[in-house]
Design a protein around this motif. Sequence first.
Motif, mmCIF file in Angstrom:
data_model
loop_
_atom_site.group_PDB
_atom_site.id
_atom_site.type_symbol
_atom_site.label_atom_id
_atom_site.label_comp_id
_atom_site.label_asym_id
_atom_site.label_seq_id
_atom_site.Cartn_x
_atom_site.Cartn_y
_atom_site.Cartn_z
ATOM 1 N N UNK A 32 0.899 -1.219 -0.016
ATOM 2 C CA UNK A 32 -0.021 0.015 0.053
ATOM 3 C C UNK A 32 0.932 1.344 -0.035
ATOM 4 N N UNK A 33 2.038 1.188 0.763
ATOM 5 C CA UNK A 33 2.766 2.461 0.709
ATOM 6 C C UNK A 33 3.540 2.636 -0.744
ATOM 7 N N UNK A 34 3.982 1.361 -1.284
ATOM 8 C CA UNK A 34 4.602 1.558 -2.708
ATOM 9 C C UNK A 34 3.275 2.093 -3.576
ATOM 10 N N UNK A 35 2.246 1.692 -3.501
ATOM 11 C CA UNK A 35 1.172 2.263 -4.477
ATOM 12 C C UNK A 35 1.169 3.762 -3.989
ATOM 13 N N UNK A 36 0.952 3.972 -2.890
ATOM 14 C CA UNK A 36 0.747 5.428 -2.518
ATOM 15 C C UNK A 36 1.778 6.357 -3.074
ATOM 16 N N UNK A 37 3.121 5.812 -3.095
ATOM 17 C CA UNK A 37 4.293 6.598 -3.428
ATOM 18 C C UNK A 37 4.251 6.641 -4.845
ATOM 19 N N UNK A 38 3.915 5.508 -5.718
ATOM 20 C CA UNK A 38 3.794 5.470 -7.147
ATOM 21 C C UNK A 38 2.644 6.340 -7.867
ATOM 22 N N UNK A 46 -1.147 -0.691 -9.309
ATOM 23 C CA UNK A 46 -1.502 -1.730 -8.335
ATOM 24 C C UNK A 46 -0.988 -3.058 -8.848
ATOM 25 N N UNK A 47 -0.899 -3.546 -10.072
ATOM 26 C CA UNK A 47 -0.557 -4.755 -10.492
ATOM 27 C C UNK A 47 0.851 -4.734 -10.322
ATOM 28 N N UNK A 48 1.678 -3.913 -10.366
ATOM 29 C CA UNK A 48 3.315 -3.874 -10.216
ATOM 30 C C UNK A 48 3.405 -3.985 -8.773
ATOM 31 N N UNK A 49 2.475 -3.271 -8.042
ATOM 32 C CA UNK A 49 3.123 -3.470 -6.552
ATOM 33 C C UNK A 49 2.853 -4.916 -5.834
ATOM 34 N N UNK A 50 1.652 -5.628 -6.648
ATOM 35 C CA UNK A 50 1.278 -6.885 -6.218
ATOM 36 C C UNK A 50 2.191 -7.918 -6.710
ATOM 37 N N UNK A 51 3.064 -7.576 -7.856
ATOM 38 C CA UNK A 51 3.847 -8.449 -8.515
ATOM 39 C C UNK A 51 3.324 -9.178 -9.721
#
Length: 63
Positions: free
Chosen positions: A22-28, A47-52
Amino acid sequence: MSTMLSTIIRPAEEIARFLVRRAAIARLCELDDDALKDIGLARSEIEAAAYGLMTASKRARLS
């Protein structure tokens, strides 16, 4: 004791992974479209990228 410990640790690890994603998504999401393009992402792929769920080969085919 091992079962009790894993009952506590496994959910804690899942929560930690969730919070990191969620932090990665927020930053992106804070990046502008040009910055996202520079790293090879479209806004709709964050979101797809953050979840791999995005791989380099999958990304190359989408371009």
